[in-house]
Enzyme design. Structure first.
Site, PDB file in Angstrom:
ATOM      1  N   LYS A 115      48.070   6.020  62.525  1.00 54.99           N
ATOM      2  CA  LYS A 115      46.929   7.078  63.293  1.00 54.99           C
ATOM      3  C   LYS A 115      45.911   6.194  64.388  1.00 54.99           C
ATOM      4  O   LYS A 115      45.840   7.302  65.230  1.00 54.99           O
ATOM      5  CB  LYS A 115      45.989   7.147  62.053  1.00 54.99           C
ATOM      6  CG  LYS A 115      46.369   8.295  60.948  1.00 54.99           C
ATOM      7  CD  LYS A 115      45.919   8.514  59.575  1.00 54.99           C
ATOM      8  CE  LYS A 115      46.298   8.994  58.281  1.00 54.99           C
ATOM      9  NZ  LYS A 115      46.948   8.180  58.060  1.00 54.99           N
ATOM     10  N   GLU A 199      35.844   6.711  59.987  1.00 58.53           N
ATOM     11  CA  GLU A 199      35.084   8.327  60.654  1.00 58.53           C
ATOM     12  C   GLU A 199      34.411   8.503  60.418  1.00 58.53           C
ATOM     13  O   GLU A 199      34.027   7.747  59.564  1.00 58.53           O
ATOM     14  CB  GLU A 199      36.761   8.686  60.580  1.00 58.53           C
ATOM     15  CG  GLU A 199      37.650   9.203  61.827  1.00 58.53           C
ATOM     16  CD  GLU A 199      38.596  10.048  61.372  1.00 58.53           C
ATOM     17  OE1 GLU A 199      39.822  10.137  62.104  1.00 58.53           O
ATOM     18  OE2 GLU A 199      38.681  10.634  59.691  1.00 58.53           O
ATOM     19  N   HIS A 234      45.187  15.480  47.604  1.00 62.03           N
ATOM     20  CA  HIS A 234      45.077  14.802  48.481  1.00 62.03           C
ATOM     21  C   HIS A 234      46.397  15.105  49.502  1.00 62.03           C
ATOM     22  O   HIS A 234      46.957  14.963  50.612  1.00 62.03           O
ATOM     23  CB  HIS A 234      44.783  13.416  49.909  1.00 62.03           C
ATOM     24  CG  HIS A 234      43.463  13.134  49.161  1.00 62.03           C
ATOM     25  ND1 HIS A 234      42.605  13.388  50.233  1.00 62.03           N
ATOM     26  CD2 HIS A 234      43.066  11.915  48.879  1.00 62.03           C
ATOM     27  CE1 HIS A 234      41.605  13.156  49.629  1.00 62.03           C
ATOM     28  NE2 HIS A 234      41.655  11.872  49.152  1.00 62.03           N
ATOM     29  N   ARG A 291      58.351  15.286  62.097  1.00 65.93           N
ATOM     30  CA  ARG A 291      59.649  16.022  61.234  1.00 65.93           C
ATOM     31  C   ARG A 291      59.092  17.382  60.907  1.00 65.93           C
ATOM     32  O   ARG A 291      58.191  17.763  61.376  1.00 65.93           O
ATOM     33  CB  ARG A 291      59.468  15.052  60.250  1.00 65.93           C
ATOM     34  CG  ARG A 291      58.340  15.201  59.407  1.00 65.93           C
ATOM     35  CD  ARG A 291      58.306  14.484  58.103  1.00 65.93           C
ATOM     36  NE  ARG A 291      57.457  13.794  56.745  1.00 65.93           N
ATOM     37  CZ  ARG A 291      56.146  14.573  56.195  1.00 65.93           C
ATOM     38  NH1 ARG A 291      56.414  16.248  56.218  1.00 65.93           N
ATOM     39  NH2 ARG A 291      54.845  14.501  55.324  1.00 65.93           N
TER      40      ARG A 291
END
Length: 494
Positions: A115, A199, A234, A291
């Site tokens: 990330k 974040e 999630h 993908r």
């Protein structure tokens, strides 16, 4: 490319093989002990056994996949999703073996697989980012100061991996150090990489993703968005295209950002750029999946593009068969992931035998699955049984068709998420489009499924009483003694 090995199993293996067959390409299946009699093994032109049931002894062993190619003469490998699909080391292994991977370069996988490096690449094109750190946290004291500057609540996230692992929400500065330690520990355990970053926590986000395609000629296009905000743990459960909240202007801006993210790594093949969106419809880059996505069928239905065929042609060196201006959104599509899980027990897997398995049919209904009646759901793999997809002229018709399809989908022997899907689709928050990633936490409890079951039983009792009152003894006898009625089957399917 005359022969393609599909390095996967179940519904995605079958879905890839069907497109390959239409293109005149022979297919090779690989299978573990648990999948010896699986549908994808029977469908392929050839099949190679690659080991015991556990995936780390079969589907995750790159050497065995390469050896199967050599054995059968397959020139290319399609990894599907999961397993080795986003593994840059395997992608390099394929390239070094002189084979073609139907997917992006190992370099693109490597950048977008982390990330932090993904954010760094996207920043070259000024892609909107959630305020936070642009590098891994190394000094907890400095990180705590930065967290205070950004403002609580803060989200601590693992740089590698996904699925909610290595993620912690911190509401107070006093809890920062403890939660960071927990996030690092979980990330290390899950991904072998304890790197984390911070974040600002977007409290009620929407999860919007953009499908892109890139070729080796420098062309990159997007196929509009998918709404993926209904999630549990999630992980997505229901997806739709297009989103009910995007304006044409926001759609255009998000599409351009997604294409630019692809350009930042010279992306080739199918990929998905994921964003989160706040209450004010501001969107921020989240990550990129290098993908084919589980939910790709909804994009196919609203655009008329076969993404697997495009992937294969791109891997052959051809240019994308259409231009951005050729695309337009036609209709609406919804996908429900049908899992062998018990929604009343925190969505825990419910493994067993499919004693009854009858899929829905009719206008606007598509079922991507890899099972049939009498088969067992293996304990070794993801518990998804099928993807149920419906298409309509508009969102209302797609929802109505999905509810009808759920009612026609008869599964006994295991507990599934079909009843949960019906609950979501009939909830006012979903039908109005006013929902976010906290839908399950806000609205779902096991009691709602019990209420559904009770309502169906009450309806059935009323029908029986009416038949008895009218003296329809023959009809009653047939209902009680003969084939199970639909309401009984639906009740078991819940």
């Amino acid at each position: 490319m005359k022969k393609l090995l599909v390095a996967n199993r179940g519904e995605i293996a079958l879905r890839i093989m069907r497109s390959a067959r239409e293109m005149g390409i022979k297919t090779v299946a690989v299978y573990s002990d648990a999948d010896r009699n699986a549908l994808h093994v029977r469908y392929a032109d050839e099949a190679v056994h690659i080991g015991p049931a556990p995936s780390n002894q079969s589907y995750l062993v790159g050497d065995k996949i390469i050896a199967a190619c050599k054995q059968t003469g397959a020139e290319a490998i399609h990894p599907g999703y999961g397993f080795l699909s986003e593994n840059p080391a395997f992608a390099k292994q394929v390239r070094e073996a002189g084979l073609i991977l139907v997917g992006p370069s190992p370099e693109a996988m490597e950048v977008m697989g982390n990330k932090l490096s993904a954010k760094a690449a996207a920043l070259k094109y000024n892609i909107p980012m959630v305020p936070g750190t642009e590098e891994a946290i190394t000094d907890v004291v400095v990180a705590k100061i930065r967290a205070s500057e950004v403002g609580f609540p803060i989200l601590i996230k693992a740089a590698a991996g996904g699925g909610g692992k290595g993620m912690r929400i911190v509401d107070r500065v006093e809890d920062f150090e403890e939660q960071m330690a927990l996030a690092v520990s979980e990330a290390t355990s899950a991904f072998g990489d304890g790197s984390v970053f911070i974040e600002r926590y977007v409290s009620s986000p929407r999860h919007i993703e953009i499908q892109i395609l890139g070729d080796t000629h420098g062309n990159i296009v997007h196929l509009f968005e998918r709404e993926c905000s209904v999630q549990r743990r999630h992980q997505k459960v229901i997806e739709e295209a297009p989103s009910s909240i995007l304006t044409p202007e926001i759609r255009q801006r998000m599409g351009k950002c997604a294409v630019d993210v692809g350009r930042s790594v010279n992306y080739t093949g199918a990929g998905t750029v994921e964003f989160i969106m706040d209450d004010d419809l501001n969107f921020y880059f989240l990550e990129m999946n290098t993908r084919l996505q589980v939910e790709h069928p909804v994009s196919e239905l609203i655009t008329g593009i076969d993404l697997v065929k495009e992937q294969i042609e791109i891997a052959r060196g051809k240019a994308i068969s259409f231009k951005q201006e050729d695309l337009e959104i036609k209709g609406h599509a919804i996908e429900l992931r049908v899992y062998a899980e018990d929604p009343a027990n925190d969505f825990l897997p419910d493994i067993g035998t499919l004693q009854t398995y009858t899929t829905p049919k009719g206008p606007g209904v598509r079922v991507d699955d890899g099972f049939e009646q009498g088969m067992e759901i293996p304990i070794y793999y993801d518990p998804m049984i099928a993807k149920l997809i419906t298409y309509g002229a508009d969102r209302t018709e797609a929802i109505d068709r999905m509810i009808r399809a759920i009612d026609e989908y008869h599964i006994t022997g295991i507990t599934t998420t079909l009843g949960f899907g019906r609950f979501v689709l009939q909830h006012e928050a979903f039908t109005s489009g006013k929902f976010d990633t906290h839908f399950v936490k806000k609205y779902f409890t096991p009691d709602v499924l019990k209420t559904q079951n009770a309502d169906e039983a009450e309806i059935a009792a009323l029908v029986m009483a009416k038949l008895l009152k009218e003296g329809s003894k023959v009809a009653v006898a047939e209902t009680v003694i003969g084939t199970e009625s639909n309401w009984v089957k639906n009740r078991k399917a819940l």
